[in-house]
Design an enzyme around this catalytic site. Structure first.
Site, PDB file in Angstrom:
ATOM      1  N   GLY A   6       0.822  -1.223   0.010  1.00 32.42           N
ATOM      2  CA  GLY A   6       0.032   0.186  -0.170  1.00 32.42           C
ATOM      3  C   GLY A   6       0.888   1.365   0.043  1.00 32.42           C
ATOM      4  O   GLY A   6       2.035   1.011  -0.072  1.00 32.42           O
TER       5      GLY A   6
ATOM      6  N   ASP B 164       3.216  -3.092   8.132  1.00 33.42           N
ATOM      7  CA  ASP B 164       2.009  -3.061   6.945  1.00 33.42           C
ATOM      8  C   ASP B 164       0.992  -1.740   7.557  1.00 33.42           C
ATOM      9  O   ASP B 164       1.293  -1.265   8.546  1.00 33.42           O
ATOM     10  CB  ASP B 164       1.315  -4.305   7.029  1.00 33.42           C
ATOM     11  CG  ASP B 164       1.010  -4.454   5.683  1.00 33.42           C
ATOM     12  OD1 ASP B 164       0.418  -3.720   5.063  1.00 33.42           O
ATOM     13  OD2 ASP B 164       0.255  -5.660   5.916  1.00 33.42           O
ATOM     14  N   GLY B 165       0.395  -1.460   6.446  1.00 29.35           N
ATOM     15  CA  GLY B 165      -0.524  -0.330   6.651  1.00 29.35           C
ATOM     16  C   GLY B 165      -1.831  -0.993   7.159  1.00 29.35           C
ATOM     17  O   GLY B 165      -2.109  -2.122   7.238  1.00 29.35           O
ATOM     18  N   ALA B 166      -3.015  -0.023   7.360  1.00 32.48           N
ATOM     19  CA  ALA B 166      -4.272  -0.565   7.445  1.00 32.48           C
ATOM     20  C   ALA B 166      -5.307   0.346   6.764  1.00 32.48           C
ATOM     21  O   ALA B 166      -5.070   1.730   6.643  1.00 32.48           O
ATOM     22  CB  ALA B 166      -4.499  -0.703   8.883  1.00 32.48           C
TER      23      ALA B 166
ATOM     24  N   GLY C  47      -7.688  -2.983   1.485  1.00 25.44           N
ATOM     25  CA  GLY C  47      -8.210  -1.975   0.742  1.00 25.44           C
ATOM     26  C   GLY C  47      -7.226  -2.266  -0.575  1.00 25.44           C
ATOM     27  O   GLY C  47      -7.572  -2.056  -1.709  1.00 25.44           O
ATOM     28  N   GLY C  48      -5.944  -2.548  -0.415  1.00 28.76           N
ATOM     29  CA  GLY C  48      -5.071  -2.728  -1.690  1.00 28.76           C
ATOM     30  C   GLY C  48      -5.299  -4.201  -2.290  1.00 28.76           C
ATOM     31  O   GLY C  48      -4.451  -4.405  -3.148  1.00 28.76           O
TER      32      GLY C  48
ATOM     33  N   GLU D 118      -1.202 -10.572   3.208  1.00 25.60           N
ATOM     34  CA  GLU D 118      -0.890  -9.917   4.443  1.00 25.60           C
ATOM     35  C   GLU D 118      -1.132 -10.767   5.942  1.00 25.60           C
ATOM     36  O   GLU D 118      -0.313 -10.663   6.784  1.00 25.60           O
ATOM     37  CB  GLU D 118      -1.713  -8.535   4.481  1.00 25.60           C
ATOM     38  CG  GLU D 118      -1.071  -7.620   3.334  1.00 25.60           C
ATOM     39  CD  GLU D 118      -1.914  -6.504   3.313  1.00 25.60           C
ATOM     40  OE1 GLU D 118      -1.360  -5.631   2.694  1.00 25.60           O
ATOM     41  OE2 GLU D 118      -3.168  -6.362   3.541  1.00 25.60           O
TER      42      GLU D 118
HETATM   43  C1  5RP Z   1      -3.696  -3.577   1.284  1.00 27.47           C
HETATM   44  C2  5RP Z   1      -3.658  -3.248   2.852  1.00 27.47           C
HETATM   45  C3  5RP Z   1      -2.991  -1.632   2.804  1.00 27.47           C
HETATM   46  O1  5RP Z   1      -2.331  -1.759   4.100  1.00 27.47           O
HETATM   47  C4  5RP Z   1      -4.225  -0.813   3.295  1.00 27.47           C
HETATM   48  O2  5RP Z   1      -5.204  -0.823   2.351  1.00 27.47           O
HETATM   49  C5  5RP Z   1      -3.804   0.695   3.489  1.00 27.47           C
HETATM   50  O3  5RP Z   1      -3.205   1.124   2.369  1.00 27.47           O
HETATM   51  P1  5RP Z   1      -2.707   2.756   2.213  1.00 27.47           P
HETATM   52  O4  5RP Z   1      -1.441   2.439   3.198  1.00 27.47           O
HETATM   53  O5  5RP Z   1      -2.370   2.757   0.962  1.00 27.47           O
HETATM   54  O6  5RP Z   1      -3.849   3.538   2.775  1.00 27.47           O
HETATM   55  O7  5RP Z   1      -4.268  -3.807   3.434  1.00 27.47           O
HETATM   56  O8  5RP Z   1      -4.064  -4.978   1.117  1.00 27.47           O
END
Ligand code: 5RP
Length: 225
Positions: A29, A83-85, A98-99, A105
């Site tokens: 992400g 990782d992001g969320a 979302g990604g 993950e």
């Molecule tokens: C991808 C994810 C990402 O961590 C999540 O969508 C957050 O994305 P970003 O950092 O672009 O806001 O779960 O599957």
């Protein structure tokens, strides 16, 4: 600060937890991208790291930056994953995916000793569910699972890309569902994972150790009790 500045600040704070000779899980992400670039800098400065990517996109970027990439089966365990969320709450529960990388993950998170989530402040919520929950499903069963989720009142929407059903790195589909009316997330997770053809959900209820949020004045570091 812009959201992107907050993401970068959180990412730079998170990589301080990476030490020489670690096995590191790399998230996916726009927030994780800042972290991967910072890991690339650590490697350029001589740190010895072995990294496991959570998506094809992350793997490509990491390789371009000269980061050593291995497959999950080549390591016994992962020391730290960053990782992001899409959303997180006060109980360290997350919506991710979302990604579209939720399956790998979640596998990385499960196999990691210390999971760090990095985020901009917009991801901090009182109750999960304004963001639609991604559910990864096997294409063979997408229609039937869609109908089931609809009957359960979860308002599924099939994720599309350029007018075609979206495919994950594992070649599955994603149905995004509305969990804003759900209070018992544990029960929802158990219920969904019992449905044949549902591979995984973007609910990460019990894997996160640390959340770092970018904020004006400096990052906020939240430790799980
Ligand atoms: C991808 C994810 C990402 O961590 C999540 O969508 C957050 O994305 P970003 O950092 O672009 O806001 O779960 O599957």
């Amino acid at each position: 600060m812009t959201a992107d500045q907050e993401k970068k600040q959180a990412a730079l704070e998170a990589v301080k937890f990476i030490k020489d000779n670690m096995v590191v899980g790399l998230g996916t992400g726009s927030t994780a991208k800042h972290m991967i670039e910072a890991v690339g800098d650590l490697v350029k400065n001589g740190m010895n790291l072995t990294c496991v990517p959570s998506s094809d996109a992350t793997e490509k970027l990491a390789r371009e930056l000269g980061i050593t990439i291995v497959e999950l089966h080549e390591v016994d365990t992962i020391d730290v994953t960053i990782d992001g969320a899409d959303e997180f709450d006060d109980n360290f529960q997350l919506i991710k995916g979302g990604g579209g990388a939720l399956l790998r993950e979640k596998i990385l998170a499960w196999n990691t000793a210390y999971n760090i989530i990095i985020a901009d402040s917009s991801k901090d919520v009182q109750k999960l569910g304004a963001f639609k929950l991604p559910v990864e499903v096997i294409p063979f069963a997408t229609k039937q699972i869609f109908n089931y989720l609809q009957a359960e009142g979860l308002k599924p929407v099939q994720r599309m890309k350029e007018e075609l059903p979206y495919r994950t790195d594992e070649n599955n589909n994603i149905l995004d569902i509305d969990i804003s009316g759900v209070n018992d997330l544990q029960s929802l997770e158990i219920k969904l994972l019992k449905v044949p053809g549902i591979v995984e959900t973007g609910l990460f209820l019990n894997t996160t150790s640390l959340i770092i949020v970018g904020k004006e004045g400096g990052p906020v570091v939240k430790h799980r009790n």
